[in-house]
Design a protein around this motif. Sequence first.
Motif, PDB file in Angstrom:
ATOM      1  N   CYS A 171       3.980   3.097   4.459  1.00 51.48           N
ATOM      2  CA  CYS A 171       5.219   3.136   5.249  1.00 51.48           C
ATOM      3  C   CYS A 171       6.268   4.047   4.610  1.00 51.48           C
ATOM      4  CB  CYS A 171       5.797   1.733   5.397  1.00 51.48           C
ATOM      5  SG  CYS A 171       6.128   0.953   3.808  1.00 51.48           S
ATOM      6  N   CYS A 197       0.807  -1.213   0.000  1.00 52.03           N
ATOM      7  CA  CYS A 197       0.000   0.000   0.000  1.00 52.03           C
ATOM      8  C   CYS A 197       0.841   1.266   0.000  1.00 52.03           C
ATOM      9  CB  CYS A 197      -0.947   0.009   1.191  1.00 52.03           C
ATOM     10  SG  CYS A 197      -0.080   0.317   2.743  1.00 52.03           S
ATOM     11  N   CYS A 201       6.044  -3.857   0.292  1.00 50.68           N
ATOM     12  CA  CYS A 201       6.297  -4.447   1.592  1.00 50.68           C
ATOM     13  C   CYS A 201       7.709  -5.026   1.637  1.00 50.68           C
ATOM     14  CB  CYS A 201       5.282  -5.545   1.898  1.00 50.68           C
ATOM     15  SG  CYS A 201       3.609  -4.936   2.066  1.00 50.68           S
TER      16      CYS A 201
HETATM   17  S1  SF4 Z   1       4.795  -2.605   4.823  1.00 50.42           S
HETATM   18 FE1  SF4 Z   1       3.427  -3.070   3.192  1.00 50.42          FE
HETATM   19  S2  SF4 Z   1       1.442  -2.943   4.174  1.00 50.42           S
HETATM   20 FE2  SF4 Z   1       2.827  -1.980   5.547  1.00 50.42          FE
HETATM   21  S3  SF4 Z   1       2.736   0.151   5.028  1.00 50.42           S
HETATM   22 FE3  SF4 Z   1       4.409  -0.670   3.842  1.00 50.42          FE
HETATM   23  S4  SF4 Z   1       3.553  -1.256   1.962  1.00 50.42           S
HETATM   24 FE4  SF4 Z   1       1.843  -0.956   3.320  1.00 50.42          FE
END
Ligand code: SF4
Lengths: 444, 320
Positions: free
Chosen positions: A20, A17, A25
């Motif tokens: 972060c 998404c 991810c």
């Molecule tokens: S780790 Fe994955 S789920 Fe968590 S904020 Fe970052 S991109 Fe999104």
Amino acid sequence: MALTALDIYKNLPQTNCGKCGFPTCLAFAMQLANKKASIDACPDISDDAKELLESSAAPPIKLVKVGSGDREIEMGDEVVMHRHEKTFYHPVAYALMVDDDSPDIESKVQATEEMKFERVGQEMQLDMIAVRSKSGDPAKFSSAISAVKGKTSVPLVLVSQNPAVIEEGLKACGPDRPLIHAATKDNYEKMAELAKANNCPLAVLEDSGLEELAELSKKVKEAGVEDIVLDLGKKPLGKLFQELTLVRRLAIKKLFRPLGYPVIMFAGGEGASEGLEAAIGTVKYASIVVMKEADRAIMYPLLTLRQNIYTDPQKPIQVKPGIYELNGPAEDSPVLITTNFSLTYFTVAGDIETSKVPSYLLVADSEGLSVMTAFAADKFTADTATELIESCGISDKVNHKKIIIPGQVARMSGKLNENSGWEVVVGPRDSSGLPKYLREYVGA
Amino acid sequence: MALELPKEKWVGKIGQVVIGALESEGGTRTSQVAIGGATSLPFLGFEGEYPNEPPIGMEIFDVVREDYPEVVRKPFEDVIDDPGKWAKKCVEEYGADMICIRMIGTNPEEENRSIEDAEQTIKELKEAVGVPLLIYGSGDEEKDAKVLEMASNVMAGERCLLGLAEEAAYKSISVATMSNDHGIVAFSNLDINLAKQMNILLTDFGVKLENIVMDPLQAGLGYGLEYSYSVIERIRLAALMGDKILQVPIMCGTTRMWNAREAFKEDAATGDSTSRAIFWEATTGLSALLAGADALLMRHPDAVKHVKESVKNLYGGGEQ
Ligand code: SF4
Ligand code: B12
């Protein structure tokens, strides 16, 4: 070993998404693995996964503190099996054991308190007192502890498997955070309660095997105790030695949490034999060694061993380069030169002090190498010596230009004389010759 | 779930060097020692073999220097001027597994004893004791060539260790070793690469790897012990991980510790000087064994006794 990026990735929401701040991810996981990001940056991670990742970032061996105030002891938090891989951080603590029914508790503790050594600029002494309830009588235990506390502020180990005895002992300790020794499979519930109520570290004792020990430490942790110390119990030395290694491996290489704690060991034998068991614990993986005796002739070498083994392999113990004034020198006093390896400095300074001849000792920056080693490595040369003579200001302190160099580096005298303009005198090869040499030197 | 104990799977095996030839093998020794042979770290027989309890030899001299510390002189006061008797006492009273004689008296800078005198000493020593012998020169390259050639011949068929081969002087001693099928001690100064280099030099010269024991220098407690500890540990780990040229048994001496005055000088603040010296030596030796040494050479009878006891306790008890 710490988790890999892939291990971490498996525990993330895998939605990419981007909240972060990283595009995927996996990208975030890679930053986490390199400790360049914080897990808090992902808002969608599940609580379970978060706990798992946080705990895997914890050190393989928990840092446990015992005692309070300036003699508090830290132990654990080691990260390697062999000192050359990085370093050993928290020196093993030596504890002297006294029995509560012993008539000479106070004098024994007093003697250990007075046993202080200074070696290569470091203070060395015993670190703890272990008070053992031999009588089984809570009142007697409590008064023994008060007697000990009257003589020393070192952290204590309270040795009894009877919770009623420990409870009295803890009252006598007040807020001092002693180590409670020990929780067993029969008494751990009570002991854990006492440890929690008094905010004390708790040793868990199980001699039947590592699996059983791990079971017990898990139960104690589940009961709410965080600061745990392991005792592998009394067993033949060979067996104990092997288990000490296995515990360390399980903690460091397998991140096996139930055994990821510092270890306490009770040295067996008497006199030198006890000392050698303590030496074994020092070298291989004990964090506390409890001894029944503390003879100076054993403790001094033992503390020296600890000092050696716990020296950071990347940096030898050093002293500050510069001018050292010994025996109250004046402007006509001799000037000598040596290097800043602490062992070298303290040996030479000690010999000059023995001579009682007022002297200036110039200490060259050899990056902590001995005279001979530094000479061989081009770190103590006519050039570096000249630089020191010119920069340290010794010319303002003395009315002559004459310098005594170590006999072992006689070869640099011509060049040193040429470079610095100082007259160079070659001293003895071993500084133990200095007392005689210096007395004759100033007499002449 | 049963707890799986982390055993290392080492691929390397340390060579085993046997010294001392029994009568059945054409010698006159009444005992032998086997040095090395491990496939595990020290005292961790549960993950490999650690077949030989480290033997402990005692070190004597053809001539004793005046400044030989009183503490180690005392137990031998009655015999110290007679290497044969000195050795006999070490073996019979103190249980030395082997005897190492250092022929320092042959050094031209010291007493410059003749080859004939030296030969007499070695013959007497050979008669006096039945344990395996190690014969070391004085460190003078030219003289050692002759002394060790002589020693090799006198001890022909006895399977000794001759030493010390050093980077700057190893050829004549190698020849002396090979001519009578003795073993050799390869000395290096606190450096894993130098240790390796020595083994390469020797094998290139024709010495078989199975005849080499290496001495990577055990510094005394308080005087660089930590360097030795890590050098020995690194050598052993590299050997177990497969470095063939380092798969040679290690023998260390506590020799250096007897240069550290701090260990034995009179000083009430650091306890009784005799007990301190003994413990100092024992600790120096034991730490070498814990790091990976397969054999020791020591001096004080009580230090030997204590280390032997520790070795017994470490060796027994666990799984081997
Ligand atoms: S780790 Fe994955 S789920 Fe968590 S904020 Fe970052 S991109 Fe999104
Ligand atoms: C431990 C050690 C090391 C350690 C370093 C320890 C340290 N922090 O310095 C390590 C392993 C890192 C090391 C490395 C090397 N070392 Co080194 N090392 C030694 C060893 C075994 C002991 C040194 C020591 O701690 N001595 C104790 C201190 C107190 O001695 P000291 O500083 O010399 O001081 C004494 C005297 O000089 C005198 N003195 C000192 N100051 C003064 C001042 C005055 C006025 C007077 C009168 C007297 C005096 O009295 C002191 C007490 O006796 C010696 C061999 C030996 N047994 O001496 C070799 C030795 C010094 N190393 C040597 C060498 C060659 C090296 C290396 C270049 C290569 C190698 N493989 O060994 C490297 C270089 C390091 C680098 N590039 O960084 C050689 C030097 C040869 C030479 N003639 O120049 C030696 C002599 C070994 C040898 N025989 O080959 N080494």
